[in-house]
Write an enzyme that holds these catalytic residues in place. Structure first.
Site, PDB file in Angstrom:
ATOM      1  N   ASP A  38      -6.730  -3.074   7.156  1.00  0.00           N
ATOM      2  CA  ASP A  38      -5.448  -2.128   7.267  1.00  0.00           C
ATOM      3  C   ASP A  38      -5.936  -1.012   6.354  1.00  0.00           C
ATOM      4  OD1 ASP A  38      -3.016  -1.294   7.864  1.00  0.00           O
ATOM      5  OD2 ASP A  38      -2.500  -3.409   8.013  1.00  0.00           O
ATOM      6  N   ASP A  79      -2.559   2.683   9.133  1.00  0.00           N
ATOM      7  CA  ASP A  79      -1.050   2.639   9.113  1.00  0.00           C
ATOM      8  C   ASP A  79      -0.709   3.992   9.128  1.00  0.00           C
ATOM      9  OD1 ASP A  79       0.851   0.984   7.706  1.00  0.00           O
ATOM     10  OD2 ASP A  79       0.953   2.735   6.308  1.00  0.00           O
ATOM     11  N   HIS A 112       4.195  -7.626  11.702  1.00  0.00           N
ATOM     12  CA  HIS A 112       4.960  -7.748  10.612  1.00  0.00           C
ATOM     13  C   HIS A 112       6.138  -6.852  10.437  1.00  0.00           C
ATOM     14  CE1 HIS A 112       2.542  -4.600   9.878  1.00  0.00           C
ATOM     15  NE2 HIS A 112       3.289  -4.206   8.694  1.00  0.00           N
ATOM     16  N   ASP A 113       6.258  -6.099  11.226  1.00  0.00           N
ATOM     17  CA  ASP A 113       7.571  -5.030  11.169  1.00  0.00           C
ATOM     18  C   ASP A 113       8.676  -5.408  12.138  1.00  0.00           C
ATOM     19  OD1 ASP A 113       6.330  -3.595   9.035  1.00  0.00           O
ATOM     20  OD2 ASP A 113       5.351  -2.234  10.392  1.00  0.00           O
TER      21      ASP A 113
HETATM   22  C1  NOJ Z   1       3.599   0.751   8.374  1.00  0.00           C
HETATM   23  C2  NOJ Z   1       3.544  -0.716   8.061  1.00  0.00           C
HETATM   24  O1  NOJ Z   1       3.225  -1.425   9.169  1.00  0.00           O
HETATM   25  C3  NOJ Z   1       4.836  -1.235   7.347  1.00  0.00           C
HETATM   26  O2  NOJ Z   1       4.759  -2.469   6.895  1.00  0.00           O
HETATM   27  C4  NOJ Z   1       4.789  -0.390   6.101  1.00  0.00           C
HETATM   28  O3  NOJ Z   1       6.037  -0.743   5.434  1.00  0.00           O
HETATM   29  C5  NOJ Z   1       4.695   1.228   6.468  1.00  0.00           C
HETATM   30  N1  NOJ Z   1       3.936   1.655   7.362  1.00  0.00           N
HETATM   31  C6  NOJ Z   1       4.356   2.136   5.103  1.00  0.00           C
HETATM   32  O4  NOJ Z   1       3.127   1.712   4.722  1.00  0.00           O
END
Ligand code: NOJ
Length: 581
Positions: free
Chosen positions: A99, A207, A347-348
């Protein structure tokens, strides 16, 4: 047809390092643990790992706030542990992408510590610093440069007395945005990327690329509320008018803070760097905008098809068909051609099992979801734990939350919006990403076998490990979701049409089922996914002809038999894949 690149035929599997496997029994996942599970991943049948951030971090945003781009977080192990993991993965022909967080660093990164120390240090211009529009003085409190919000925790500007200035952060205040207009920043970040490329990683998931540049004119947003109010409004919006307004407000609040000019040039630069290395290193962007693929060859290799997973309700044939029609048409228009990339979880976002399941048919829907992502054209990305049907865990004890965005929201509900404590805890538990990041459930023993009974895992383990949602029990059960994943992943590998075949939708009016063919020169495969709880009898002879169908996969356990296209029988929720003979 051109031979496929490895990332076109691969199935990716996202490993969330904190939660995947705990090799030293301290309640936090690590490289020792991941390395020990590589044979598990091989058995499952995936081809590549996307590893969420493994870098040193104060963990305000679970590793997405990086304080050293060339290191390994001590809780995950050492650089040598990383190298062992990479070597062992490669020995098993499993590729690894990392990442890469470009937009911001941690506020504890030495670059930021130096940058904030004065207005004239060598890194003074490495972040986005601005004066207050109002002069300080007369006891006046400084005002932020404008009304922009951070998408995580309120104001997008944080004041630093050492400089008597504000810095900008699209995410939390612990995640200051880098100033990408400064060539030194670019060089430092490209050097970090090269560091990992030289170690042999196969590429990067990028990201939040859309947030790298901001509107230089600092145009304020015109939404009549702040972030906490908007979140609360979003959760309580009910009427169609409110729901429409909610979307407009989210767009309007942030549209000056992302998607700004300069991004394509930047992506081209990074692409060129990856192309200096052998082995088709790849880039996948955390964005659904196909424009980031440039001409199809000169920017990102892939962007995620997020619109496929963002459905207001459960997954339906109509939604999938419409999504494919729009998406594939756009990809086709790229001068050098584009390749799709589908996913249903990360994960989001709330876990697919929870999101698409209903109370009675979650298990069947999970099977349909996997069949969808593995049979539609494009590279599939899976999220760790989905193969055993892990579900969201709503954590209602705010002291157990680790996702700082949720802690902040919880506090603003109570303090600013005067919501009562029980409701605030419930809302925070539902909105937090912790719910879909809980530790992997390896067996039916305390803590799901993630760590020992007397060790507290970094997030609570979902107690449903004791009800069969764990790897060990499912491995022993031929009818389990795990074994279904395994069978379908292995089928995909041995069925060229499912990887490379041209997609042709069939029966496009059908509400209950999705039917399409995938065709390569040597093979045509028919996929039918019954999304309904009804048995179906279909006549597809008009669309595919009379040749016999050879069933190669059926979730209803049909054995390898021949079938007449004029009389196809499907059980409720059946996944049915056949080869045209
Ligand atoms: C996207 C990532 O998937 C997320 O988990 C993160 O909080 C934000 N970007 C900030 O890096």
């Amino acid at each position: 047809m051109k031979p496929l690149k490895w990332w076109q035929s691969a199935v990716f599997y996202q490993v969330y390092p904190r939660s995947f496997a705990d090799g030293n029994n301290d309640g936090i996942g690590d490289f020792k643990g991941i390395t020990e599970k590589l044979d598990y991943l091989l058995e499952l049948g995936i081809d590549a790992i996307w590893l969420s951030p493994h870098f040193p971090s104060p963990n305000w945003d679970c590793g997405y706030d990086i304080s050293d781009y060339c290191g390994v977080a001590p809780e995950y192990g050492s650089l040598d542990d990383f190298k062992t993991f990479l070597r062992e993965a490669h020995t098993r022909q499993i590729r690894v992408i990392l990442d890469l967080v470009l937009n911001h660093t941690s506020d504890e990164h030495p670059w930021f510590i130096e940058s904030k120390s004065s207005r004239d240090n060598p890194k003074a211009d490495w972040y986005v610093w601005l004066d207050s529009p109002r002069p300080a003085g007369a006891g006046g409190v400084m005002a932020p440069p404008n009304n922009w919000q951070s998408c995580f925790d309120g104001d997008a500007w944080t004041y630093v007395p050492e400089r008597d200035q504000y810095y900008y952060h699209y995410f939390m205040k612990q995640q200051p945005d880098l100033n990408w207009r400064n060539p030194e920043v670019k060089k430092a970040m490209w050097d970090a990327a090269r560091f990992w490329l030289e170690l042999g990683v196969d590429g990067f998931r990028l990201d939040a690329i859309g947030t790298i540049y901001e509107d230089p004119a600092l145009t304020p947003h015109a939404v009549p509320m702040n972030l906490a109010q908007l979140r609360h409004f979003s959760e309580t919006a009910q009427t169609p008018k409110e729901i429409k307004l909610r979307e407009k407000y989210w767009h309007d609040m942030f549209h000056n803070q992302w998607g700004q000019p300069g991004l394509h040039e930047l992506m081209k630069e990074l692409r060129a760097i990856l192309d200096e290395y052998p082995g088709d290193r790849m880039l996948v962007g955390e964005d659904d905008d196909i424009a980031y693929m440039g001409n199809g060859e000169d920017e990102l290799n892939l962007v995620f098809n997020f619109p496929l997973m963002h459905t207001p309700a459960t997954l339906t044939p109509a939604h999938i068909r419409k999504n494919q029609k729009e998406r594939l048409a756009r990809l086709k228009k790229l001068p050098k051609g584009g390749w799709a990339c589908n996913t249903f979880g990360n994960h989001d976002s709330s876990r697919a099992y929870t999101r698409f399941g209903d109370k009675t048919h979650a298990a069947e829907r999970a099977r349909l979801t996997l069949a969808t992502v593995l049979t539609l054209p494009g590279t599939p990305f899976l999220y760790n734990g989905e193969e055993i049907g892990m579900t969201d865990l709503i954590i209602t004890d705010p002291s157990k939350l680790r996702d700082t965005m949720a802690t902040w929201y919880h506090q603003s509900l109570i303090n600013d919006l005067k919501v009562d404590a029980a409701e605030a805890a419930q809302r925070a538990g539902e909105m937090t990403r912790d719910k879909n990041r809980t530790p992997m459930q390896w067996s039916n023993v305390a803590n799901g076998g993630f760590c020992a009974k007397n060790v507290e895992p970094w997030l609570p383990v979902n107690p449903n490990y004791a009800a069969g949602v764990n790897v060990k029990d499912q491995r022993n059960d031929p009818m389990s979701l795990f074994n279904y994943y395994k069978r379908l992943l292995h089928l995909r590998k041995s069925t060229p049409a499912l990887v490379a075949g041209k997609y042709t939708p069939l029966e496009i009016q059908a509400k209950d089922y999705l039917a399409f063919t995938r065709r390569v020169e040597s093979q045509t495969v028919l996929v039918i996914l019954n999304f309904s709880d009804k048995r179906l009898k279909l006549d597809l002879s008009k669309s595919i002809g009379a040749a016999a169908l050879h069933i190669i996969f059926s979730s209803a356990g049909r054995s390898r038999t021949l079938e007449n296209p004029a009389e196809i029988h499907l059980g409720a929720f059946e996944v049915h894949i056949a080869e045209l003979k």
